[in-house]
Design a protein around this motif. Structure first.
Motif, short mmCIF file in Angstrom:
data_model
loop_
_atom_site.label_atom_id
_atom_site.label_comp_id
_atom_site.label_asym_id
_atom_site.label_seq_id
_atom_site.Cartn_x
_atom_site.Cartn_y
_atom_site.Cartn_z
N ARG A 1 0.81 -1.22 0.00
CA ARG A 1 0.00 0.00 0.00
C ARG A 1 0.85 1.28 0.00
O ARG A 1 0.31 2.38 0.12
CB ARG A 1 -0.92 0.03 1.24
CG ARG A 1 -1.81 -1.18 1.43
CD ARG A 1 -2.87 -1.29 0.34
NE ARG A 1 -3.67 -0.11 0.20
CZ ARG A 1 -4.70 0.21 1.02
NH1 ARG A 1 -5.02 -0.56 2.05
NH2 ARG A 1 -5.41 1.31 0.80
N LEU A 2 2.17 1.14 -0.12
CA LEU A 2 3.03 2.32 -0.06
C LEU A 2 2.66 3.37 -1.10
O LEU A 2 2.65 4.58 -0.81
CB LEU A 2 4.49 1.92 -0.22
CG LEU A 2 5.10 1.06 0.89
CD1 LEU A 2 6.56 0.76 0.58
CD2 LEU A 2 4.98 1.74 2.24
N SER A 3 2.34 2.94 -2.29
CA SER A 3 2.02 3.92 -3.34
C SER A 3 0.70 4.62 -3.04
O SER A 3 0.54 5.80 -3.35
CB SER A 3 1.96 3.23 -4.71
OG SER A 3 0.99 2.20 -4.72
N ASP A 4 -0.26 3.91 -2.45
CA ASP A 4 -1.53 4.54 -2.06
C ASP A 4 -1.29 5.66 -1.05
O ASP A 4 -1.88 6.74 -1.15
CB ASP A 4 -2.48 3.51 -1.45
CG ASP A 4 -2.90 2.44 -2.42
OD1 ASP A 4 -2.83 2.68 -3.65
OD2 ASP A 4 -3.32 1.35 -1.97
N ILE A 5 -0.42 5.37 -0.08
CA ILE A 5 -0.10 6.38 0.94
C ILE A 5 0.60 7.57 0.30
O ILE A 5 0.27 8.73 0.56
CB ILE A 5 0.78 5.76 2.04
CG1 ILE A 5 0.04 4.64 2.77
CG2 ILE A 5 1.24 6.83 3.03
CD1 ILE A 5 0.93 3.77 3.63
N GLY A 6 1.57 7.28 -0.56
CA GLY A 6 2.32 8.35 -1.20
C GLY A 6 1.43 9.26 -2.03
O GLY A 6 1.58 10.49 -2.00
N ARG A 7 0.49 8.68 -2.80
CA ARG A 7 -0.40 9.50 -3.63
C ARG A 7 -1.30 10.38 -2.75
O ARG A 7 -1.50 11.56 -3.03
CB ARG A 7 -1.26 8.61 -4.52
CG ARG A 7 -0.53 8.09 -5.76
CD ARG A 7 -1.51 7.50 -6.76
NE ARG A 7 -2.19 6.32 -6.20
CZ ARG A 7 -1.73 5.08 -6.33
NH1 ARG A 7 -0.59 4.86 -6.97
NH2 ARG A 7 -2.40 4.06 -5.82
N LEU A 8 -1.84 9.80 -1.70
CA LEU A 8 -2.75 10.55 -0.83
C LEU A 8 -2.03 11.71 -0.15
O LEU A 8 -2.58 12.80 0.01
CB LEU A 8 -3.35 9.62 0.23
CG LEU A 8 -4.38 10.25 1.16
CD1 LEU A 8 -5.65 10.61 0.38
CD2 LEU A 8 -4.71 9.31 2.31
N ALA A 9 -0.79 11.46 0.25
CA ALA A 9 -0.04 12.45 1.03
C ALA A 9 0.73 13.44 0.17
O ALA A 9 1.36 14.35 0.71
CB ALA A 9 0.94 11.72 1.95
N ARG A 10 0.65 13.31 -1.15
CA ARG A 10 1.51 14.10 -2.04
C ARG A 10 1.38 15.60 -1.80
O ARG A 10 2.36 16.33 -1.84
CB ARG A 10 1.18 13.76 -3.49
CG ARG A 10 2.08 14.43 -4.51
CD ARG A 10 2.00 13.73 -5.85
NE ARG A 10 0.63 13.32 -6.16
CZ ARG A 10 0.31 12.16 -6.71
NH1 ARG A 10 1.26 11.27 -6.98
NH2 ARG A 10 -0.96 11.86 -6.98
N ASP A 11 0.17 16.07 -1.56
CA ASP A 11 -0.05 17.51 -1.40
C ASP A 11 -0.17 17.92 0.07
O ASP A 11 -0.67 19.02 0.37
CB ASP A 11 -1.31 17.94 -2.16
CG ASP A 11 -1.18 17.70 -3.65
OD1 ASP A 11 -0.07 17.89 -4.18
OD2 ASP A 11 -2.18 17.31 -4.28
N THR A 12 0.29 17.08 0.98
CA THR A 12 0.23 17.42 2.40
C THR A 12 1.64 17.71 2.91
O THR A 12 2.63 17.30 2.31
CB THR A 12 -0.40 16.29 3.23
OG1 THR A 12 0.43 15.12 3.17
CG2 THR A 12 -1.79 15.94 2.72
N GLY B 1 5.11 5.51 7.61
CA GLY B 1 6.36 6.26 7.50
C GLY B 1 7.08 5.98 6.20
O GLY B 1 7.60 6.90 5.54
N LEU B 2 7.12 4.73 5.81
CA LEU B 2 7.76 4.38 4.54
C LEU B 2 7.02 5.04 3.37
O LEU B 2 7.65 5.54 2.43
CB LEU B 2 7.77 2.86 4.36
CG LEU B 2 8.72 2.09 5.27
CD1 LEU B 2 8.40 0.60 5.22
CD2 LEU B 2 10.17 2.33 4.88
N GLY B 3 5.69 5.04 3.44
CA GLY B 3 4.91 5.67 2.38
C GLY B 3 5.12 7.16 2.29
O GLY B 3 4.93 7.76 1.23
N LEU B 4 5.52 7.76 3.41
CA LEU B 4 5.80 9.20 3.44
C LEU B 4 7.26 9.50 3.11
O LEU B 4 7.69 10.65 3.21
CB LEU B 4 5.45 9.77 4.81
CG LEU B 4 3.98 9.71 5.21
CD1 LEU B 4 3.77 10.26 6.61
CD2 LEU B 4 3.10 10.45 4.20
#
Length: 347
Positions: free
Chosen positions: A27-38, A162-165
């Motif tokens: 799910r790392l890419s899901d986290i990364g996409r969601l957090a991209r603009d945060t 954390g990894l996704g971020l």
């Protein structure tokens, strides 16, 4: 004496962690996409989940460079005050996913402009349904009231977060956690220090539990477990705060339990605190911290051989075993502490 549910569930943690880590790393890419603009992370939790959030906060700030804070849910549910949460990633943590205050606070965060993540063991729960991304832990059903496997799998989910971020760590180190937790369980139960520490704590009305940085959440969680299951007064403090005044409460009737990873920048301070406690005539019991903390302590339980960023996933385990043994030594049932339920609702 029959095996408690709590002890059984402590033993289920390696398998629960393996399932959770294997299930969430994709799910790392899901986290990364969601957090991209945060730019900031806001953790929403209560109880043991709040202690997990403390780990998440230190992990995010120390390894991703983002500001992370703990929410005050009453701002949303009692004061009903809207805030500007644009640029915020709101992460709500609840083992059941059914605590109404946490669900309401995540809904509030979304209305205020935050992107939302849930960490829960409750697939299909209200919290999971409310979040844009739900990180479902694979602890299985937990029957004992004190959280053990649901807590450590929450930590695993936060490590994945954390990894996704973009944390500057090696994901493969997370995959080594389940085997190391299994080793720690076996080593703790075979340790000659375990009955010694249990006997010492059974003779006193309370203890101070201290750690710092990434281990601070572990200290808070251990203090909570001592209070929940053993009915002893246990004060969880950062050792920095402890040294600012409360160190005065540490004496012959109030030992210190000190927790630390086997490496990292907070270890020397923890060792120095153990030396100071013993120099004042009190007992210092170490959990983790390698040979340095063991040598400075009255007695110590070895922690996991893990890098600091994932050490809390195993560091709490000797504490869980200690609490279960202490409760039984005091004639208490660790599975059903008085006044507590598995799902706690707050106003």
């Amino acid at each position: 004496m029959s095996t408690s549910r709590m002890r059984t569930e402590i033993g289920e943690q390696p398998a629960a962690l393996r399932r959770t880590i294997d299930g969430l790393l994709p799910r790392l890419s899901d986290i990364g996409r969601l957090a991209r603009d945060t730019r900031q992370v806001l953790f929403i939790a209560r109880g043991s989940s709040d202690n997990a959030a403390v780990y998440g906060r230190y992990l995010v700030e120390s390894h991703t460079g983002r500001l992370a804070t703990l929410a005050a849910p009453s701002i949303a549910t009692t004061y009903k005050r809207d805030l500007d949460l644009s640029g915020v990633l709101a992460v709500a943590i609840s083992q059941s996913g059914k605590t109404e205050e946490i669900v309401q606070t995540l809904d509030w965060a979304a209305r205020c402009g935050a992107r939302t993540v849930a960490v829960t063991n409750g697939a299909g729960s209200p919290l999971a349904e409310a979040a844009e991304v739900a990180l479902i832990t694979e602890a299985g059903e937990e029957l004992a009231v004190p959280a053990t496997k649901t807590y450590t799998t929450q930590l695993a989910a936060l490590a994945v977060l954390g990894l996704g971020l973009g944390a500057d760590v090696d994901a493969e180190e997370l995959r080594g956690v389940p085997d190391e937790v299994a080793r720690v369980i076996e080593a703790t139960e075979a340790s000659a220090a375990l009955p010694e520490i249990v006997a010492a704590l059974a003779r006193v009305p309370g203890a101070v539990v201290s750690g710092r940085g990434i281990a601070f959440g572990t200290a808070l969680e251990l203090a909570l477990k001592i209070k929940e299951a053993c009915y002893l007064h246990a004060m969880g403090l950062s050792y920095a705060d402890l040294l600012h005044g409360p160190i005065a409460v540490v004496d012959a009737q109030t030992p210190a339990l000190l927790v630390a990873a086997d490496s990292g920048p907070t270890l020397p301070g923890t060792v120095a605190l153990a030396e100071r406690v013993r120099g004042a005539g009190a007992q210092a019991f170490g959990i983790g911290g390698g040979a340095g903390l063991a040598g400075a302590s009255t007695a110590a339980l070895a922690g996991p051989d893990l890098p600091e960023w994932v050490a809390p996933l195993g560091l709490i385990v000797p504490g869980q075993i200690l609490v279960e043994n202490l409760a039984r030594a005091l004639g208490l049932d660790p599975d059903v502490p008085r006044g507590l339920n598995k799902v706690t609702q707050t106003d």
